[in-house]
Write a protein that holds these residues in place. Sequence first.
Motif, PDB file in Angstrom:
ATOM      1  N   ALA A 126     -18.569  59.853  57.158  1.00  0.00           N
ATOM      2  CA  ALA A 126     -19.578  58.981  56.556  1.00  0.00           C
ATOM      3  C   ALA A 126     -20.940  59.156  57.201  1.00  0.00           C
ATOM      4  CB  ALA A 126     -19.136  57.522  56.667  1.00  0.00           C
ATOM      5  N   GLU A 127     -21.971  59.031  56.387  1.00  0.00           N
ATOM      6  CA  GLU A 127     -23.334  59.061  56.908  1.00  0.00           C
ATOM      7  C   GLU A 127     -23.580  57.873  57.838  1.00  0.00           C
ATOM      8  OE1 GLU A 127     -27.369  59.491  54.731  1.00  0.00           O
ATOM      9  OE2 GLU A 127     -25.864  60.635  53.604  1.00  0.00           O
ATOM     10  N   ILE A 128     -22.914  56.771  57.532  1.00  0.00           N
ATOM     11  CA  ILE A 128     -22.971  55.573  58.366  1.00  0.00           C
ATOM     12  C   ILE A 128     -21.537  55.341  58.855  1.00  0.00           C
ATOM     13  CG2 ILE A 128     -23.562  53.123  58.456  1.00  0.00           C
ATOM     14  CD1 ILE A 128     -25.307  53.620  55.934  1.00  0.00           C
ATOM     15  N   PRO A 129     -21.169  55.889  60.011  1.00  0.00           N
ATOM     16  CA  PRO A 129     -19.776  55.853  60.466  1.00  0.00           C
ATOM     17  C   PRO A 129     -19.162  54.455  60.566  1.00  0.00           C
ATOM     18  CG  PRO A 129     -21.056  57.333  61.830  1.00  0.00           C
ATOM     19  CD  PRO A 129     -22.024  56.611  60.946  1.00  0.00           C
ATOM     20  N   VAL A 130     -19.976  53.443  60.826  1.00  0.00           N
ATOM     21  CA  VAL A 130     -19.449  52.097  60.989  1.00  0.00           C
ATOM     22  C   VAL A 130     -19.081  51.465  59.634  1.00  0.00           C
ATOM     23  CG1 VAL A 130     -21.653  50.852  60.957  1.00  0.00           C
ATOM     24  CG2 VAL A 130     -19.785  50.012  62.378  1.00  0.00           C
ATOM     25  N   LEU A 131     -19.645  51.975  58.554  1.00  0.00           N
ATOM     26  CA  LEU A 131     -19.441  51.379  57.229  1.00  0.00           C
ATOM     27  C   LEU A 131     -17.976  51.318  56.800  1.00  0.00           C
ATOM     28  CD1 LEU A 131     -20.606  50.101  54.694  1.00  0.00           C
ATOM     29  CD2 LEU A 131     -21.091  52.412  53.838  1.00  0.00           C
TER      30      LEU A 131
END
Length: 163
Positions: A126-131
């Motif tokens: 993911a581009e935003i790993p926490v998402l």
Amino acid sequence: LSQVVAFREGKIDLKDVEEILGAVNFAKLQELLGYLAQNDAVSAVRFLNEAEEGGYEIHELARALLANLRKIMILQVDPRLEKLFRAEISDAELETLKKLAQNFDPRKIQLLVRSLMNSQYLIRRAEIPVLPLELVFLETLGAPTSNSKEDSPEETSPYPVGN
């Protein structure tokens, strides 16, 4: 260990290892497990974002979380099954996991384990790993809702909300 040695000279302690590798210590993980056991999605999501801002590797956090949720799930099935992972953890960690096993809804923990397993690939890509982790928590714990004026977007957002 060679990565840690390359970045630190002299004596290396656990904090150095965690900082350099983005690993998560059990005390920190225990905090997150507590939020999950209490169905506290807001605190769990806040924890994730603070961990990411603090330099923790989200995929390592997810891996450690999954491993410990599995242990809790196994303890719920039969506490005598602790022998499956007893050599991996300290006595204090085992006692903490046993207490958490009493507080978790068995269906909720199974859903968390399944969802975390399915999100592992997404976390790494993911581009935003926490998402993906945020979604797991919100979907399994339930997204908080509020009808109060103090929690309305107009009051909490720096951006105007359309009419």
